[in-house]
Structure formats: C-alpha cells, structure tokens
Scaffold this active site. Sequence first.
Site, PDB file in Angstrom:
ATOM      1  N   CYS A  98     114.256  89.092  77.123  1.00 49.70           N
ATOM      2  CA  CYS A  98     113.289  89.953  76.450  1.00 49.70           C
ATOM      3  C   CYS A  98     113.338  91.335  77.098  1.00 49.70           C
ATOM      4  O   CYS A  98     113.948  91.509  78.158  1.00 49.70           O
ATOM      5  CB  CYS A  98     111.884  89.353  76.562  1.00 49.70           C
ATOM      6  SG  CYS A  98     111.149  89.517  78.205  1.00 49.70           S
ATOM      7  N   GLU A 127     113.996  84.744  83.955  1.00 54.32           N
ATOM      8  CA  GLU A 127     114.825  85.804  84.544  1.00 54.32           C
ATOM      9  C   GLU A 127     114.067  86.547  85.639  1.00 54.32           C
ATOM     10  O   GLU A 127     114.623  86.850  86.706  1.00 54.32           O
ATOM     11  CB  GLU A 127     115.267  86.795  83.460  1.00 54.32           C
ATOM     12  CG  GLU A 127     116.152  86.184  82.380  1.00 54.32           C
ATOM     13  CD  GLU A 127     115.355  85.718  81.173  1.00 54.32           C
ATOM     14  OE1 GLU A 127     115.914  85.729  80.068  1.00 54.32           O
ATOM     15  OE2 GLU A 127     114.163  85.347  81.333  1.00 54.32           O
ATOM     16  N   CYS A 162     112.461  91.327  80.818  1.00 53.23           N
ATOM     17  CA  CYS A 162     113.481  90.725  81.684  1.00 53.23           C
ATOM     18  C   CYS A 162     114.712  91.614  81.801  1.00 53.23           C
ATOM     19  O   CYS A 162     115.304  91.736  82.883  1.00 53.23           O
ATOM     20  CB  CYS A 162     113.856  89.344  81.148  1.00 53.23           C
ATOM     21  SG  CYS A 162     112.504  88.155  81.245  1.00 53.23           S
ATOM     22  N   HIS A 219     108.600  84.887  83.487  1.00 57.66           N
ATOM     23  CA  HIS A 219     109.756  84.453  82.709  1.00 57.66           C
ATOM     24  C   HIS A 219     110.846  83.984  83.662  1.00 57.66           C
ATOM     25  O   HIS A 219     110.874  84.358  84.844  1.00 57.66           O
ATOM     26  CB  HIS A 219     110.271  85.602  81.849  1.00 57.66           C
ATOM     27  CG  HIS A 219     109.363  85.947  80.704  1.00 57.66           C
ATOM     28  ND1 HIS A 219     109.788  86.653  79.594  1.00 57.66           N
ATOM     29  CD2 HIS A 219     108.049  85.676  80.485  1.00 57.66           C
ATOM     30  CE1 HIS A 219     108.787  86.814  78.751  1.00 57.66           C
ATOM     31  NE2 HIS A 219     107.716  86.231  79.276  1.00 57.66           N
TER      32      HIS A 219
END
Length: 221
Positions: free
Chosen positions: A149, A121, A152, A119
């Site tokens: 999420c 992040e 993250c 992801h």
Amino acid sequence: MISTQDVTSTQDEAKNNGADPARLQLARRDLILTGTAVAAAALLSPTASLAEVPMSEPKVTHPMTDEDRAFMTMALEKMRQAGVVDKTGGPFGAVVVLDGKVLAVAGNSVMSDNDPSAHAEVNALRAACRKVGSPHLKGAVMYSSCEPCPMCFSTAYWARVAKIFYAASYADYADLFDDANIAKDLTLPYEQRQVAMQQIMRPDAQKVWDEFRRTPGGARY
C-alpha cells in the site's frame, strides 16, 4: 524509485511553464507516492505537455531466481499464518533481505496490536532496521505477499530499500481492503479526498523549520 533529481527537474519545468507555486510542494509528495506522470500533471500549466517532463529511467526487471522464490515463499507462508491461522490481521506477509540474508520476517498485526500501521511490510522494515541499528537498509530487497500500500511503499522508500518483489495485486483483494482506494485517493486534489486536508498556521511551522536548519547535528535521513 524516483530520485531527488527527478523531483527537482520536474519542479523546474513546472516553474518555467507558469505553474501555481502553491502546488509545487504538494506535487513533490505525489511524485514520490504515485509516480512522475501524476505529479507532473499537477505541476504543469494546462498548456504544457507531459512529454516535456523528464522521466526517470525504467527499472530493469530480471527473471525470478530460486532465491527469489524461496524468500517469496517465506512471505506467503507468513501471509497465511497472519490472516488464516493466527488471525492477527489481514493476510499479508513480508520478508526483508540484505546481501542474501534474511533480516526480518513479519505478518500483518493490525488487529492484535490495534495498530492501523502494523502492516506486514512496516513490521518487517521496523524489525530489520532495529537489527542493523539504522533507519536505512540501503541495498535491501523486500519480498511482500501483496502489492505494498502507499504507506508501506513510503516506508520502504524512507528505508532506502533497493527493490520490492510482490505476489498478489491490489485487484486480487480490492473487495476486502482499501489499498487500491487509498492509492487512487492520493492522486486527487486535497478537497476531493476521503480524509479532509486543510493547511493552517504554516508561518508558525516554517519558523520551526528555520530553527531546525540552524540546529547543529539535526537529523537528516
């Protein structure tokens, strides 16, 4: 972020109210991931009140500055590049800043890397940590194009990020990605979750923990 003191005080309250000890460790994780209220509900006995559980002080928010706008614009540009232009993954971008300087800018690369953890992040935090030579980014601020999420957020927590700014909310893309579903799933008992969870061989694992505690120079982070 929720402090260790919050966790300890909530667990003590739960013990005093006769909560099932087997649920304490599970609730500590939920306290970090989903907030004090959810974890407290798991900890307390049916007769205990949430009002009896000490809550952490709400974090102070400040008006957006020109600097915040500039950093978030970078995250949004990376969002579009990842999802629309390069199509390396979903449209997500993140920027990690420390002391007013950009440490890392990254987009989502789940598809190009065949990595479900790639992801934006996480990618940005990994790059930032490599740059400073530490798994910790104390005092850093992360600008994310979208609400992080649970994975993250947890990564930012472990990295000791001080604050996260985000633009889009889960609701803005709930028809496309599972962020909201995962966040909700984490509030459910193990037996009701999408991914089955079952504990086995706990005594064997505890032996390793006992050995680790006695190991000189063991990692602490």
